[in-house]
Design a protein around this motif. Structure first.
Motif, PDB file in Angstrom:
ATOM      1  N   GLN A 229      25.301  30.530  72.688  1.00 34.92           N
ATOM      2  CA  GLN A 229      25.578  29.623  73.806  1.00 34.92           C
ATOM      3  C   GLN A 229      24.355  28.775  74.145  1.00 34.92           C
ATOM      4  OE1 GLN A 229      27.047  32.438  76.691  1.00 34.92           O
ATOM      5  NE2 GLN A 229      29.175  32.035  76.131  1.00 34.92           N
ATOM      6  N   ASN A 230      23.158  29.320  73.984  1.00 33.56           N
ATOM      7  CA  ASN A 230      21.932  28.578  74.272  1.00 33.56           C
ATOM      8  C   ASN A 230      21.652  27.492  73.234  1.00 33.56           C
ATOM      9  OD1 ASN A 230      21.475  30.120  76.542  1.00 33.56           O
ATOM     10  ND2 ASN A 230      20.023  31.482  75.546  1.00 33.56           N
ATOM     11  N   GLU A 231      22.246  27.605  72.059  1.00 36.55           N
ATOM     12  CA  GLU A 231      22.008  26.635  70.985  1.00 36.55           C
ATOM     13  C   GLU A 231      22.767  25.336  71.186  1.00 36.55           C
ATOM     14  OE1 GLU A 231      22.825  28.594  67.308  1.00 36.55           O
ATOM     15  OE2 GLU A 231      21.004  29.779  67.384  1.00 36.55           O
ATOM     16  N   GLY A 232      23.732  25.298  72.071  1.00 39.90           N
ATOM     17  CA  GLY A 232      24.456  24.052  72.300  1.00 39.90           C
ATOM     18  C   GLY A 232      25.916  24.295  72.605  1.00 39.90           C
ATOM     19  N   GLU A 233      26.701  23.276  72.333  1.00 41.62           N
ATOM     20  CA  GLU A 233      28.117  23.334  72.653  1.00 41.62           C
ATOM     21  C   GLU A 233      28.813  24.439  71.868  1.00 41.62           C
ATOM     22  OE1 GLU A 233      30.370  19.737  72.785  1.00 41.62           O
ATOM     23  OE2 GLU A 233      28.552  18.553  73.073  1.00 41.62           O
ATOM     24  N   VAL A 234      29.738  25.072  72.544  1.00 40.51           N
ATOM     25  CA  VAL A 234      30.532  26.143  71.939  1.00 40.51           C
ATOM     26  C   VAL A 234      31.991  25.780  72.125  1.00 40.51           C
ATOM     27  CG1 VAL A 234      31.069  28.612  72.062  1.00 40.51           C
ATOM     28  CG2 VAL A 234      28.741  27.831  72.501  1.00 40.51           C
ATOM     29  N   ALA A 235      32.782  26.044  71.125  1.00 41.44           N
ATOM     30  CA  ALA A 235      34.213  25.754  71.217  1.00 41.44           C
ATOM     31  C   ALA A 235      34.831  26.573  72.350  1.00 41.44           C
ATOM     32  CB  ALA A 235      34.906  26.082  69.906  1.00 41.44           C
ATOM     33  N   PRO A 236      35.833  26.014  73.017  1.00 43.83           N
ATOM     34  CA  PRO A 236      36.468  26.751  74.115  1.00 43.83           C
ATOM     35  C   PRO A 236      37.184  28.004  73.606  1.00 43.83           C
ATOM     36  CG  PRO A 236      37.644  24.706  73.651  1.00 43.83           C
ATOM     37  CD  PRO A 236      36.422  24.701  72.806  1.00 43.83           C
ATOM     38  N   PRO A 237      37.409  28.962  74.498  1.00 42.18           N
ATOM     39  CA  PRO A 237      38.124  30.177  74.091  1.00 42.18           C
ATOM     40  C   PRO A 237      39.500  29.829  73.499  1.00 42.18           C
ATOM     41  CG  PRO A 237      37.262  30.407  76.315  1.00 42.18           C
ATOM     42  CD  PRO A 237      37.038  28.978  75.902  1.00 42.18           C
ATOM     43  N   ASN A 238      39.964  30.647  72.612  1.00 43.20           N
ATOM     44  CA  ASN A 238      41.266  30.495  71.936  1.00 43.20           C
ATOM     45  C   ASN A 238      41.336  29.254  71.053  1.00 43.20           C
ATOM     46  OD1 ASN A 238      42.320  32.856  73.144  1.00 43.20           O
ATOM     47  ND2 ASN A 238      42.702  31.709  75.020  1.00 43.20           N
ATOM     48  N   CYS A 239      40.196  28.703  70.698  1.00 40.83           N
ATOM     49  CA  CYS A 239      40.148  27.556  69.791  1.00 40.83           C
ATOM     50  C   CYS A 239      40.043  28.101  68.364  1.00 40.83           C
ATOM     51  CB  CYS A 239      38.937  26.687  70.122  1.00 40.83           C
ATOM     52  SG  CYS A 239      38.757  25.276  69.044  1.00 40.83           S
ATOM     53  N   HIS A 240      40.814  27.527  67.453  1.00 38.33           N
ATOM     54  CA  HIS A 240      40.807  27.987  66.072  1.00 38.33           C
ATOM     55  C   HIS A 240      40.430  26.833  65.153  1.00 38.33           C
ATOM     56  CE1 HIS A 240      42.824  31.707  67.229  1.00 38.33           C
ATOM     57  NE2 HIS A 240      43.537  30.955  68.032  1.00 38.33           N
ATOM     58  N   ILE A 241      39.670  27.135  64.143  1.00 37.61           N
ATOM     59  CA  ILE A 241      39.303  26.139  63.144  1.00 37.61           C
ATOM     60  C   ILE A 241      40.100  26.459  61.891  1.00 37.61           C
ATOM     61  CG2 ILE A 241      37.462  25.253  61.682  1.00 37.61           C
ATOM     62  CD1 ILE A 241      35.529  25.979  63.946  1.00 37.61           C
ATOM     63  N   ILE A 242      40.802  25.469  61.409  1.00 38.23           N
ATOM     64  CA  ILE A 242      41.601  25.645  60.203  1.00 38.23           C
ATOM     65  C   ILE A 242      41.091  24.646  59.179  1.00 38.23           C
ATOM     66  CG2 ILE A 242      43.904  25.511  59.213  1.00 38.23           C
ATOM     67  CD1 ILE A 242      44.989  26.193  62.006  1.00 38.23           C
ATOM     68  N   ARG A 243      40.779  25.125  58.011  1.00 36.22           N
ATOM     69  CA  ARG A 243      40.264  24.264  56.954  1.00 36.22           C
ATOM     70  C   ARG A 243      41.227  24.319  55.778  1.00 36.22           C
ATOM     71  NH1 ARG A 243      36.645  25.262  52.416  1.00 36.22           N
ATOM     72  NH2 ARG A 243      35.699  23.293  51.848  1.00 36.22           N
ATOM     73  N   TYR A 244      41.511  23.169  55.257  1.00 42.02           N
ATOM     74  CA  TYR A 244      42.330  23.139  54.060  1.00 42.02           C
ATOM     75  C   TYR A 244      41.918  21.927  53.233  1.00 42.02           C
ATOM     76  CZ  TYR A 244      45.097  19.620  56.511  1.00 42.02           C
ATOM     77  OH  TYR A 244      45.505  18.501  57.187  1.00 42.02           O
ATOM     78  N   GLN A 245      42.224  21.969  51.986  1.00 45.93           N
ATOM     79  CA  GLN A 245      41.867  20.892  51.082  1.00 45.93           C
ATOM     80  C   GLN A 245      43.114  20.480  50.313  1.00 45.93           C
ATOM     81  OE1 GLN A 245      38.640  21.884  48.536  1.00 45.93           O
ATOM     82  NE2 GLN A 245      38.667  19.953  47.443  1.00 45.93           N
ATOM     83  N   VAL A 246      43.326  19.182  50.252  1.00 42.80           N
ATOM     84  CA  VAL A 246      44.479  18.654  49.538  1.00 42.80           C
ATOM     85  C   VAL A 246      43.973  17.987  48.267  1.00 42.80           C
ATOM     86  CG1 VAL A 246      46.374  17.011  49.635  1.00 42.80           C
ATOM     87  CG2 VAL A 246      45.716  18.267  51.687  1.00 42.80           C
ATOM     88  N   THR A 247      44.590  18.319  47.179  1.00 43.23           N
ATOM     89  CA  THR A 247      44.242  17.662  45.918  1.00 43.23           C
ATOM     90  C   THR A 247      45.489  16.966  45.383  1.00 43.23           C
ATOM     91  OG1 THR A 247      44.716  19.677  44.688  1.00 43.23           O
ATOM     92  CG2 THR A 247      42.435  19.318  45.323  1.00 43.23           C
TER      93      THR A 247
END
Length: 62
Positions: A35-53
């Motif tokens: 938290q001291n390092e900077g902005e933090v995503a809000p609670p219940n936030c999810h990151i989804i990564r996908y790649q389309v080829t």
């Protein structure tokens, strides 16, 4: 396997409680550091990564 046997430990309960308290303290310190390092995503936030080829056959050029 009996569920009660899975929860048993050979450690002294006082020692185990101390270990758990130390782990909780360490996790709280890590959370505070993040938290001291900077902005933090809000609670219940999810990151989804996908790649389309796409193959070159499927490309539409306008």
């Amino acid at each position: 396997m009996d569920s009660q046997n899975c929860l048993k430990t050979n450690q002294d309960p006082t020692r185990r409680a101390r270990q758990i308290k130390n782990l909780i303290r360490k996790f709280k310190q890590k959370i505070q550091k993040i938290q001291n390092e900077g902005e933090v995503a809000p609670p219940n936030c999810h990151i989804i990564r996908y790649q389309v080829t796409l193959s070159s056959k499927n490309l539409l050029v306008l």
